[in-house]
Design a protein around this motif. Structure first.
Motif, short mmCIF file in Angstrom:
data_model
loop_
_atom_site.label_atom_id
_atom_site.label_comp_id
_atom_site.label_asym_id
_atom_site.label_seq_id
_atom_site.Cartn_x
_atom_site.Cartn_y
_atom_site.Cartn_z
N TRP A 1 34.29 49.62 45.52
CA TRP A 1 35.33 48.86 44.81
C TRP A 1 35.12 47.36 44.96
O TRP A 1 35.18 46.62 43.98
CB TRP A 1 36.71 49.25 45.34
CG TRP A 1 37.09 50.68 45.08
CD1 TRP A 1 36.50 51.54 44.18
CD2 TRP A 1 38.12 51.42 45.73
NE1 TRP A 1 37.10 52.76 44.24
CE2 TRP A 1 38.10 52.74 45.17
CE3 TRP A 1 39.04 51.12 46.73
CZ2 TRP A 1 38.99 53.73 45.59
CZ3 TRP A 1 39.93 52.11 47.14
CH2 TRP A 1 39.90 53.40 46.58
N VAL A 2 34.87 46.93 46.19
CA VAL A 2 34.70 45.49 46.44
C VAL A 2 33.38 44.98 45.86
O VAL A 2 33.33 43.90 45.27
CB VAL A 2 34.78 45.20 47.95
CG1 VAL A 2 34.46 43.73 48.24
CG2 VAL A 2 36.16 45.55 48.50
N SER A 3 32.33 45.79 45.96
CA SER A 3 31.02 45.33 45.47
C SER A 3 30.95 45.28 43.95
O SER A 3 30.04 44.66 43.39
CB SER A 3 29.90 46.21 46.03
OG SER A 3 29.97 47.54 45.55
N THR A 4 31.91 45.89 43.26
CA THR A 4 32.02 45.69 41.81
C THR A 4 32.11 44.19 41.52
O THR A 4 31.42 43.67 40.62
CB THR A 4 33.29 46.39 41.26
OG1 THR A 4 33.17 47.80 41.46
CG2 THR A 4 33.49 46.09 39.78
N TYR A 5 32.92 43.50 42.29
CA TYR A 5 33.17 42.08 42.06
C TYR A 5 32.11 41.18 42.69
O TYR A 5 31.73 40.17 42.10
CB TYR A 5 34.57 41.73 42.59
CG TYR A 5 35.65 42.46 41.84
CD1 TYR A 5 36.17 41.95 40.66
CD2 TYR A 5 36.13 43.68 42.30
CE1 TYR A 5 37.15 42.63 39.94
CE2 TYR A 5 37.11 44.38 41.60
CZ TYR A 5 37.61 43.85 40.42
OH TYR A 5 38.56 44.54 39.71
N TYR B 1 48.38 46.11 36.22
CA TYR B 1 48.81 45.30 37.37
C TYR B 1 49.19 43.87 37.00
O TYR B 1 49.70 43.13 37.84
CB TYR B 1 47.70 45.28 38.43
CG TYR B 1 47.36 46.65 38.95
CD1 TYR B 1 48.23 47.33 39.80
CD2 TYR B 1 46.16 47.28 38.59
CE1 TYR B 1 47.93 48.60 40.27
CE2 TYR B 1 45.85 48.55 39.06
CZ TYR B 1 46.73 49.20 39.90
OH TYR B 1 46.43 50.46 40.36
N GLY B 2 48.91 43.45 35.77
CA GLY B 2 49.23 42.09 35.37
C GLY B 2 48.30 41.06 35.97
O GLY B 2 48.58 39.86 35.93
N GLU B 3 47.16 41.52 36.48
CA GLU B 3 46.21 40.61 37.10
C GLU B 3 44.86 41.29 37.28
O GLU B 3 44.74 42.51 37.23
CB GLU B 3 46.71 40.15 38.46
CG GLU B 3 46.79 41.26 39.48
CD GLU B 3 47.21 40.80 40.87
OE1 GLU B 3 47.55 39.61 41.04
OE2 GLU B 3 47.17 41.63 41.81
N LEU B 4 43.85 40.45 37.47
CA LEU B 4 42.56 40.89 37.98
C LEU B 4 42.44 40.29 39.36
O LEU B 4 42.77 39.13 39.58
CB LEU B 4 41.41 40.41 37.08
CG LEU B 4 41.26 41.10 35.74
CD1 LEU B 4 40.17 40.42 34.91
CD2 LEU B 4 40.93 42.58 35.91
N ARG B 5 41.94 41.08 40.30
CA ARG B 5 41.89 40.63 41.69
C ARG B 5 40.60 41.11 42.32
O ARG B 5 40.34 42.31 42.41
CB ARG B 5 43.10 41.17 42.44
CG ARG B 5 43.17 40.87 43.91
CD ARG B 5 44.44 41.42 44.52
NE ARG B 5 45.60 40.65 44.08
CZ ARG B 5 46.10 39.62 44.77
NH1 ARG B 5 45.53 39.24 45.90
NH2 ARG B 5 47.15 38.98 44.31
N GLY B 6 39.75 40.17 42.73
CA GLY B 6 38.50 40.56 43.36
C GLY B 6 37.64 39.34 43.63
O GLY B 6 37.83 38.28 43.02
N PRO B 7 36.64 39.46 44.52
CA PRO B 7 35.78 38.35 44.90
C PRO B 7 34.61 38.14 43.93
O PRO B 7 33.45 38.21 44.30
CB PRO B 7 35.30 38.73 46.29
CG PRO B 7 35.27 40.22 46.27
CD PRO B 7 36.42 40.65 45.39
#
Length: 280
Positions: free
Chosen positions: A239-243, A148-154
């Motif tokens: 998925w979200v709680s990974t970050y 994706y060319g990026e990392l994206r997450g909280p």
């Protein structure tokens, strides 16, 4: 007799291959035996993760069981408990379980809770055990960067001591060759240092020459961005709680268990990237 589950997956397949090369007779457990690679010194048995007559029969004669966690799903703990019950009834004495780093009952990473419950149940049944607790895979973050060319997450500025998948496989092999030595022990599988998402993106950018960015999403943004994939709520939560688990500091901390067992340091992101670039 040793039995190996997950032989059609990357980790189980690797363990099955090495033990076969070592001349060790094993039982290979597969939901779909047709997908399992065949070896002259291995018997393939069809089993699902449940407490059924089929599972109990397949595990009969097995003393040491490598239990790779079941495919992620909303009822995974129930499947694990049923399979552990089948194993105990069949006479299995020692379970080598592929668990998760820093698992706990109220872990932020939702799937970590499954591993806590599974470990707890194995102990409650009085079975001998070895728990190999993998942190998140370095390969996962690398794949995200390259695809994706990026990392994206909280994840904020949180740190993770992510481990290379090959190190995890090598650790499982080492333990399966000397299970008695690791009886009733917990081994933590991490990388050689803690990294933030920003640092991972920067390292991948430097080594590949591709511009990789890290976008620190809010939790709300994270859920929204992942809704482009059709999934159940428990999947979005995982998925979200990974970050968010990384942000809370629950996935940081470096273990030397890989170095102690394998006699070499854990693989760094830079080393993993060199292997990747070398294959191109």
């Amino acid at each position: 007799m040793i039995a190996i589950t997950g032989v059609t997956g990357k980790l189980g397949e690797r363990v099955a291959e090495v033990l076969s090369e070592q001349g060790i007779e094993t039982v290979h457990i597969a939901r779909n035996p047709m997908k399992a690679k065949k070896y002259s010194n291995a018997e393939i048995r069809k089993v699902s993760y449940e407490n059924s007559e089929e599972s109990r029969a397949a595990l009969t004669g097995v003393k040491t069981l490598l239990m790779v966690s079941a495919k992620e799903n909303a009822k995974r703990v129930e499947e694990h408990i049923g399979f552990i019950d089948a194993a105990k009834t069949a006479g299995v004495e020692h379970i080598v379980y592929i668990s998760f780093y820093n698992n706990k009952e109220d872990a932020t990473f939702t799937l970590s809770r499954d591993h806590y419950q599974t470990e707890k149940y194995i102990k409650e049944q009085g079975l001998q055990y070895t728990f190999l607790r993998d942190n998140f895979y370095l390969d996962f973050f690398l794949d995200m960067c390259l695809e994706y060319g990026e990392l994206r997450g909280p994840a904020g500025d949180g740190l993770v001591s992510a481990v290379a998948r090959k190190d995890a496989s090598d650790m499982v092999v080492a333990v399966m060759l000397k299970t008695e030595e690791y009886k009733n022990k917990v081994l933590n599988l991490t990388g050689p240092r803690n990294l933030s998402m920003k640092e991972i993106a920067e390292i991948v950018s430097e080594k590949t020459g591709k511009e990789i960015t890290y976008y620190n999403e809010t939790v709300e943004e994270a859920y929204k961005s992942r809704q482009k994939w059709e999934a159940e709520q428990w999947e979005y939560d995982s998925w979200v709680s990974t970050y968010t688990a990384i942000k809370k500091g629950e996935q940081e901390g470096v273990s030397l268990d890989i170095e102690k067992v394998l006699g070499r340091p854990a693989t760094s992101l830079e080393q993993l990237l060199e292997e990747y670039v070398g294959r191109k």
